[in-house]
Design an enzyme around this catalytic site. Structure first.
Site, short mmCIF file in Angstrom:
data_model
loop_
_atom_site.label_atom_id
_atom_site.label_comp_id
_atom_site.label_asym_id
_atom_site.label_seq_id
_atom_site.Cartn_x
_atom_site.Cartn_y
_atom_site.Cartn_z
N ASP A 136 0.85 -1.18 0.00
CA ASP A 136 0.00 0.00 0.00
C ASP A 136 0.89 1.24 0.00
O ASP A 136 1.72 1.42 0.89
CB ASP A 136 -0.89 0.00 1.25
N THR A 205 2.07 -9.26 -11.67
CA THR A 205 0.97 -9.57 -10.77
C THR A 205 -0.33 -9.00 -11.33
O THR A 205 -0.33 -8.14 -12.22
CB THR A 205 1.20 -8.97 -9.37
#
Length: 229
Positions: A136, A205
């Site tokens: 994050d 990803t």
């Protein structure tokens, strides 16, 4: 509304818990098979050789997401054990399902905070690598203190890595990448690679693909633990 005070020195939470739903198959996989692959609860250092049943090098991945990259890397390198930590139950369920589908024996899972695991249960000099892919970014200035990649975390990683071990971070938030380079480069126990491109062995990803589609620039920061104390 009252809140429970946080003890002085307690690290700020570096992630936001999100709600998520799971299908029946993943729920059944968690109920039936997670105990076999889960990190056992309890205090004290983990015996990594006992956990995996071998003496192969161990890499800790903090924030494995839905596990697609974890599965691909574990398949490609069966001689390396992967200890994957993820706080979101749907991600653990997806990763476990992939482990079962591909018959992987070199992956173990922790549903919880990988930083806490690193601090409390991993011994000094025992890891071959630490991976932090797309943490994050906490983009607002007042939230920067919540970012995982701070000097204290980098120092902890340096202590837990064996000489020659690697810290590998990837982010699609350029200001965060600059911070990572700064804090890792400031620790004399790390030698930074000048190459900031994605290594061929790191698969894209799911989150990364979304970022690239939005025009984000992805930066990989790779650093090697050197023998200096």
């Amino acid at each position: 509304m009252s809140t429970t005070p946080v003890p002085p020195g307690t690290p700020l939470q570096s992630y936001k818990l999100r709600r998520g739903r799971m299908g029946v198959e993943r729920q059944e996989a968690l109920a039936t098979h997670l105990p076999r692959f889960a990190v056992p609860a309890g205090p004290g250092r983990l015996d990594l050789s006992h956990l995996f049943g071998n003496d192969c090098p161990v890499v800790l991945e903090i924030g494995s997401g839905m596990g697609d990259a974890t599965i691909a890397m574990a398949q490609a390198d069966p001689g390396t054990n992967v200890l994957a930590a993820e706080v979101h139950t749907p991600g653990i369920g997806a990763l476990l399902q992939g482990v079962l589908e591909h018959g992987l024996e070199n992956v173990r899972l922790l549903e919880g905070d990988g930083r806490e695991l690193l601090d409390a249960r991993i011994g000094p000099g025992t890891l071959a690598g630490v991976r932090v892919y797309f943490p994050d970014p906490w983009p607002k200035a007042r939230h920067h203190k919540r970012r995982l990649l701070q000097a204290g975390f980098v120092a902890l990683v340096a202590d837990r890595l064996a000489p020659g071990g690697t810290l590998h971070c990837a982010t699609d938030w350029e200001p965060y990448a600059e911070q990572v380079v700064e804090v890792v480069g400031a620790d004399p126990r790390f030698e930074l690679s000048p190459d900031r491109s994605r290594p061929a062995w790191r698969p894209l990803t799911r989150f990364e693909r979304r970022g690239l589609a939005l025009g984000h620039v992805v930066t990989d920061v790779l650093a090697t633990r050197v023998s200096r104390p």
